[in-house]
Design an enzyme around this catalytic site. Structure first.
Site, PDB file in Angstrom:
ATOM      1  N   LYS A  22       0.933  -1.220  -0.067  1.00 43.83           N
ATOM      2  CA  LYS A  22      -0.050  -0.130  -0.127  1.00 43.83           C
ATOM      3  C   LYS A  22       0.817   1.225  -0.068  1.00 43.83           C
ATOM      4  CE  LYS A  22      -3.799  -0.715   2.566  1.00 43.83           C
ATOM      5  NZ  LYS A  22      -4.396  -0.713   3.760  1.00 43.83           N
ATOM      6  N   ARG A  92      -2.909   3.165   8.559  1.00 43.25           N
ATOM      7  CA  ARG A  92      -3.576   2.029   7.606  1.00 43.25           C
ATOM      8  C   ARG A  92      -2.268   1.020   7.667  1.00 43.25           C
ATOM      9  NH1 ARG A  92      -4.702   4.785   2.056  1.00 43.25           N
ATOM     10  NH2 ARG A  92      -5.955   2.978   1.725  1.00 43.25           N
ATOM     11  N   GLY A 101      -6.807  -9.997   7.504  1.00 41.90           N
ATOM     12  CA  GLY A 101      -6.425 -10.761   8.849  1.00 41.90           C
ATOM     13  C   GLY A 101      -5.406  -9.692   9.882  1.00 41.90           C
ATOM     14  N   MET A 103      -4.465  -5.683  10.927  1.00 45.39           N
ATOM     15  CA  MET A 103      -5.571  -4.733  11.731  1.00 45.39           C
ATOM     16  C   MET A 103      -6.184  -3.935  10.647  1.00 45.39           C
ATOM     17  SD  MET A 103      -4.185  -1.694  13.840  1.00 45.39           S
ATOM     18  CE  MET A 103      -4.491  -0.548  12.819  1.00 45.39           C
ATOM     19  N   ARG A 336      -3.647  -1.174  -6.544  1.00 47.10           N
ATOM     20  CA  ARG A 336      -2.938  -2.403  -6.460  1.00 47.10           C
ATOM     21  C   ARG A 336      -3.342  -3.199  -7.789  1.00 47.10           C
ATOM     22  NH1 ARG A 336      -5.525  -4.740  -0.948  1.00 47.10           N
ATOM     23  NH2 ARG A 336      -7.502  -4.261  -1.660  1.00 47.10           N
ATOM     24  N   HIS A 455      -8.590 -42.430   2.206  1.00 48.41           N
ATOM     25  CA  HIS A 455      -8.664 -43.165   0.792  1.00 48.41           C
ATOM     26  C   HIS A 455      -9.707 -42.346  -0.078  1.00 48.41           C
ATOM     27  CE1 HIS A 455     -10.663 -46.337  -1.726  1.00 48.41           C
ATOM     28  NE2 HIS A 455      -9.285 -46.739  -1.669  1.00 48.41           N
ATOM     29  N   SER A 763      13.320 -42.007 -11.000  1.00 45.91           N
ATOM     30  CA  SER A 763      11.878 -41.159 -11.101  1.00 45.91           C
ATOM     31  C   SER A 763      11.678 -41.094  -9.558  1.00 45.91           C
ATOM     32  CB  SER A 763      10.706 -41.938 -11.572  1.00 45.91           C
ATOM     33  OG  SER A 763       9.697 -40.944 -11.302  1.00 45.91           O
ATOM     34  N   CYS A 830       7.641 -38.340  -9.422  1.00 46.51           N
ATOM     35  CA  CYS A 830       6.024 -38.840  -9.914  1.00 46.51           C
ATOM     36  C   CYS A 830       5.418 -38.966  -8.500  1.00 46.51           C
ATOM     37  CB  CYS A 830       6.230 -40.500 -10.420  1.00 46.51           C
ATOM     38  SG  CYS A 830       7.173 -41.534  -9.064  1.00 46.51           S
ATOM     39  N   TYR A 850      11.287 -34.460 -16.493  1.00 42.50           N
ATOM     40  CA  TYR A 850      10.029 -34.105 -16.598  1.00 42.50           C
ATOM     41  C   TYR A 850       9.409 -34.244 -15.129  1.00 42.50           C
ATOM     42  CZ  TYR A 850       9.666 -39.295 -15.820  1.00 42.50           C
ATOM     43  OH  TYR A 850       9.826 -40.621 -15.269  1.00 42.50           O
TER      44      TYR A 850
HETATM   45  P1  ADP Z   1      -8.050  -1.931   3.710  1.00 44.79           P
HETATM   46  O1  ADP Z   1      -6.388  -2.501   3.555  1.00 44.79           O
HETATM   47  O2  ADP Z   1      -8.570  -2.845   4.524  1.00 44.79           O
HETATM   48  O3  ADP Z   1      -8.615  -1.776   2.533  1.00 44.79           O
HETATM   49  P2  ADP Z   1      -7.436   0.658   4.115  1.00 44.79           P
HETATM   50  O4  ADP Z   1      -6.305   1.084   4.672  1.00 44.79           O
HETATM   51  O5  ADP Z   1      -7.239   0.756   2.547  1.00 44.79           O
HETATM   52  O6  ADP Z   1      -7.809  -0.505   4.533  1.00 44.79           O
HETATM   53  O7  ADP Z   1      -8.598   1.646   4.457  1.00 44.79           O
HETATM   54  C1  ADP Z   1      -9.853   1.566   4.092  1.00 44.79           C
HETATM   55  C2  ADP Z   1     -10.492   2.616   3.570  1.00 44.79           C
HETATM   56  O8  ADP Z   1     -10.256   3.689   4.637  1.00 44.79           O
HETATM   57  C3  ADP Z   1     -10.157   3.345   2.408  1.00 44.79           C
HETATM   58  O9  ADP Z   1     -10.641   2.655   1.296  1.00 44.79           O
HETATM   59  C4  ADP Z   1     -10.644   4.554   2.521  1.00 44.79           C
HETATM   60  O10 ADP Z   1     -11.936   4.763   2.119  1.00 44.79           O
HETATM   61  C5  ADP Z   1     -10.579   4.810   3.862  1.00 44.79           C
HETATM   62  N1  ADP Z   1      -9.266   5.835   4.046  1.00 44.79           N
HETATM   63  C6  ADP Z   1      -8.055   5.247   4.480  1.00 44.79           C
HETATM   64  N2  ADP Z   1      -7.333   6.419   4.553  1.00 44.79           N
HETATM   65  C7  ADP Z   1      -7.852   7.515   4.196  1.00 44.79           C
HETATM   66  C8  ADP Z   1      -7.854   8.726   4.277  1.00 44.79           C
HETATM   67  N3  ADP Z   1      -6.471   9.248   4.371  1.00 44.79           N
HETATM   68  N4  ADP Z   1      -8.554   9.796   3.814  1.00 44.79           N
HETATM   69  C9  ADP Z   1      -9.978   9.277   3.726  1.00 44.79           C
HETATM   70  N5  ADP Z   1     -10.272   8.061   3.686  1.00 44.79           N
HETATM   71  C10 ADP Z   1      -9.305   7.064   3.970  1.00 44.79           C
HETATM   72 MG    MG Z   2      -7.997  -0.518   1.062  1.00 45.74          MG
END
Ligand code: ADP
Ligand code: MG
Ligand code: MG
Length: 876
Positions: A22, A92, A101, A103, A336, A455, A763, A830, A850
């Site tokens: 990210k 984030r 999984g 945060m 992404r 099995h 093999s 194999c 192979y």
């Molecule tokens: P995830 O990885 O679970 O997608 P994100 O870090 O992408 O979590 O955050 C989820 C959502 O939070 C983003 O899609 C966006 O809508 C909102 N968000 C995150 N950062 C900001 C920001 N700086 N300003 C506004 N909205 C935000």
């Molecule tokens: Mg996101």
């Protein structure tokens, strides 16, 4: 001094390892001049340091964080914690690979009792200010302090009810202000301390929570399933907030640059007005499809569409994007490479080459070989599946989907299918070799007991039949001809459906769609074949398997397990007779019954393979799998052999082995009973003579299993050569054959130079080689391997992916030593690993000729072999 914090301006996409996915992409978008709210990334190294330092963020890192924060504040012209013009941020998580999984994101961090007043005044929008604050308190409590968010959601619900409204957007400023008060009281009640009013404390707490979440059980499980090393760590992104909840001219959304289900080239996504963050996916309000943005605000839609195409070109892949609109202005918050279904992956690969964005090689690398699996088996018709609800879930033991009428015995399955050709699903407590015929005719197999290597699971995977195993809630009553599950009752003849890719069982008929290799899929496979050097054969014991494998592009049979040819009721007696024979005469009698069956099968296999190599492994029956168990079975066999029940029972007791997997099987059988190898050679060569007469060329490869010593190999080889040469000479034909061995005992790998003096090919039987190298059995490992994953002693299942470090070292040693005495000795694999993409890449790297795998994994192996050649080119 190490730099642990990077402004988005200082980073770029190539710094993914340090900044996480990210963070690196936010930096890259920012450098492309796209509208990205500025911020900074705390690196994955800082995460590792946090763990190294005993789970604290040390002062030097804290200093770097606040330095970056100061620089970011300036960009926005606001101040963190200010009572007039507060700067708010999101926190984030972002690992190298996207990781569910981890945060959850925290938004609006920096709000306090004071700052919220300032924000209300500044924006002249108290509703927005309190909406942001109540969201922040809930997210912080939930994510950082691990207070269940239900506590707050109840309060929100109660407020909506009291106000007689449905949506949170219908609550006004005063309602939200009151909610904030209630939230803070709740927080203090549960936490024993007031909600933190120092934004700096909020920030460091939040960053710490992200680091902590790298080691939570959910993240650990996901990492293990996806082979993500623990050492990678996660980065944390701190980003200035933009607000989608400022009114009807604001909003937030997510979109793919193309349809991720089909690959079709249209924007695909959803958005919501006057909303923030996760509202879109939370399902409380129904978002609008992105196509409607065009009607709501065409200029914005066009801007977003242009950005999505620009990003596609830049990353040369389909993008998965998140955006927010603040008062009519668009901001990009994430991009992404988008996850996609196998169907979309294949279409995209072909399209992106045609659009000139990718080379064939690059496109091939975009399709995960393992993903193809879902294209190779029938699946439920999505429309039909929508309305269906599972009644239980078992293990996803063999992929594919099927519906059929419930039957409880193999005989009944065969009868019903013969009668009306309608599909059946075989439901058993567990299956055994006697069930084979029923399994072959069944559309699917459901067992109440047994694991992934039971099995039912192993045989079903080999046949490409879908199977749900170990569905413990299913209570089978074979005598009563019904089963019950969670209060439902199903009688023989009732329809059920099962999905061996998910483990779900449905109490109704759900239509399926068939798989074929055609269209874009066929094109992709053709490109893969042009590139790869590793050949792909199949493990096939029956003509039916061989036929399927040819359809999927197999170039020969790498393993035909001859004992499996007797896994059916009409044949199993003959092999049992051979096993319990007490003397040469009895054994010869049994072998005489086996000979024509084998010969007939080999003829069919040679023909299916149209001249491609066919490797025949001589009998290797672990005794416990073949000896009759129940008195009924013993009785039946005794009658057949004209013996008394007691006599036969005693013989069977004498045969009992303490550890049959290490017992009298494989080459050892032929050392004791040379007549077995003689009979099998007859079958192999006589079949070859027959098809040669019909105009086909075959070079059978005779494979002796379980060899650990060259003299034991030679003992059998001599019998093979004498028998074969005599038959060939009598036929007057020119027929070639090879005699080689499996390398599945560590001793054979260690002495491969000696063995290669006599063996014409190797093999690697990596199932047994793995068991014997680790010293634990595949069938028992399920009991303790989970503890090894938990404690991170092992990170993946050595029976699914070759243990390159240990078993792989033996393999490499085997290849190298073999080549020393027999230059260019033919080598293959194999074991079940032959169809596992990462194991295929390893086999390519150590120079095997192979891989051989089950028919349904042949396309996967073909693609994996192409990946291997692209990443690590080998001479053709
Ligand atoms: P995830 O990885 O679970 O997608 P994100 O870090 O992408 O979590 O955050 C989820 C959502 O939070 C983003 O899609 C966006 O809508 C909102 N968000 C995150 N950062 C900001 C920001 N700086 N300003 C506004 N909205 C935000
Ligand atoms: Mg996101
Ligand atoms: Mg073996």
């Amino acid at each position: 001094m190490t730099k642990y914090v990077y402004l988005f301006k200082e980073g770029q996409a190539s710094m993914k390892n340090l900044l996480g996915g990210k963070g690196a992409n936010l930096a890259e978008m920012s450098s492309l001049g796209l509208p990205v709210p500025q911020g900074f990334t705390v690196t994955t190294e800082a995460c590792n340091k946090y763990y190294h330092d005993g789970k604290v963020i040390t002062q030097d890192v804290v200093d770097q964080i606040f330095e970056a924060l100061a620089a970011t504040e300036k960009e926005f012209g606001k101040k963190f914690g200010d009572s007039q013009n507060p700067f708010l941020v999101s926190v984030r998580s972002g690992a190298r690979a996207s990781m569910p999984g981890m945060m959850d994101t925290i938004l609006n961090l920096g709000l306090t009792d004071q700052a919220v007043e300032g924000l209300a005044k500044l924006t002249d929008n108290p509703r927005f200010a309190y909406d942001s604050y109540r969201r922040f308190i809930q997210m912080f409590a939930d994510v950082v302090m691990e207070i269940d968010k239900a506590n707050f959601e109840h309060l929100l619900e109660a407020m909506k009810e009291a106000k007689g409204v449905h949506l949170d957007t219908d609550l006004d400023a005063n309602d939200l202000k009151e909610l904030v008060r209630q939230f803070k009281v709740k927080y203090e009640e549960l936490k024993g301390e007031p909600f933190p009013q120092d934004p700096k404390v909020q920030l460091i707490d939040a960053i710490t929570a992200v680091f902590r979440s790298w080691d939570n059980p959910r993240a650990n499980t996901y990492r293990m399933l996806n082979h993500i090393p623990y050492e990678w760590g996660t980065a944390v992104n701190v980003q200035g907030m933009v607000f989608g909840n400022m009114g009807q001219d604001s909003g937030t959304g997510v979109a793919f640059s193309r349809n991720p289900a089909t690959g079709e080239d249209v924007l695909y996504g959803e958005y919501l007005f006057n909303a923030q963050g996760e509202d879109v996916v939370a399902g409380i309000r129904t978002p609008k499809p992105i196509s409607e943005l065009k009607l709501d605000n065409e200029a914005l839609y066009n801007e977003f569409h242009d950005i999505s195409k620009k990003l596609e070109k830049h990353y040369r892949d389909m993008q998965d994007m998140e955006f927010t609109i603040e008062k009519g202005k668009l901001y990009m918050l994430q991009t992404r490479n988008g996850k996609r279904t196998a169907q979309a992956a294949v279409k995209l690969a072909i399209d992106l080459v045609n659009e000139g964005l990718l080379t064939k090689e690059e496109a091939i690398l975009k399709v995960e070989p393992a993903q193809l699996d879902s294209l190779l088996h029938p699946t439920f018709d999505p429309k039909a599946l929508k309305a269906a609800k599972p009644v239980t879930q078992g293990l996803a033991a063999s992929p594919g989907a099927a519906y059929g009428r419930v039957v409880f015995t193999a005989e009944r399955a065969s009868e019903l299918v013969k009668q009306d050709k309608l599909p059946v699903v075989l439901v058993r407590q567990e299956t055994s070799p006697e069930d084979i015929e029923g399994m072959v005719v069944s559309a699917g197999i459901l067992t109440a007991r047994g694991g992934m290597t039971s099995h039912a699971a192993v045989v079903a995977r080999g046949m490409g039949t879908c199977c749900v195993a170990g569905a413990g809630e299913v209570k089978v009553n074979e005598a009563g001809k019904f089963f019950t599950v969670n209060g439902h009752k199903f009688n023989e003849g009732d329809y059920i459906s099962i999905d061996g890719s998910t483990g779900y069982v449905y109490g109704e008929k759900i239509a399926t769609v068939e798989a074929t290799v055609s269209g874009d899929f066929a094109t992709l496979m053709q490109w893969a074949d042009e590139i790869r050097v590793l050949k792909v054969r199949t493990n096939a014991d029956t003509p039916r398997d061989a036929h399927q494998a040819r359809e999927f592009g197999a170039e020969g049979i790498g393993l035909c397990r001859t004992e499996h040819m007797f896994f059916e009721a009409s044949r199993i007696k003959a092999i049992r007779e051979m096993i319990v024979a007490k003397n040469l005469v009895e054994r010869q009698a049994a072998l005489a019954k086996l000979l024509p069956m084998q010969r007939e099968d080999f003829v069919k296999l040679y023909k299916e393979m149209e001249g491609y190599a066919v490797t025949v492994r001589y009998l290797d029956p672990p005794l416990h799998e073949f000896v009759p168990h129940t008195d009924e079975e013993i009785q039946e066999l005794a009658k057949e052999m004209k013996l008394s029940f007691e006599d036969l029972k005693r013989t069977i007791e004498d045969l009992h082995e303490t550890n049959p997997m290490l017992g009298h099987r494989g080459v050892r059988l032929s050392v004791t009973y040379p007549e077995i190898a003689e009979m099998q050679t007859r079958a192999v060569i006589e079949a070859a003579i027959q098809v040669t007469k019909e105009g086909l060329t075959v070079v059978p490869e005779i494979m002796i299993p379980l060899v650990g010593e060259v003299r034991e190999f030679n003992f059998v080889k001599k019998i093979v050569v004498q028998t074969a040469d005599k038959l060939i000479k009598e036929s007057g034909l020119d027929i070639k054959y090879l005699v080689g061995t499996m390398i599945e005992i560590p001793r054979a790998a260690i002495l491969a130079d000696e063995i290669a003096k006599e063996a014409e090919f190797f093999s690697f039987g990596t199932n047994d080689l793995t068991q014997m190298t680790f010293g634990f059995s595949r069938d028992d490992a399920g009991k303790f391997l989970p503890d090894y994953y938990k404690t991170k002693i092992y990170e993946s299942d050595p029976f699914a992916h070759i243990d390159q470090k240990g078993v792989g070292k033996l393999m490499k040693m085997g290849v190298d030593l073999g080549n020393q005495t027999r230059p260019n000795i033919k080598t293959g694999i194999c074991g079940e690993h032959g169809g596992d993409p990462q194991s295929v890449e390893f086999c390519h790297a150590i120079g095997l000729d192979y891989v051989s795998c089950s028919p349904f994994r042949v396309p996967i192996a073909r693609l994996a072999a192409a990946h291997a050649q692209i990443k690590n080119p080998r001479k053709k």
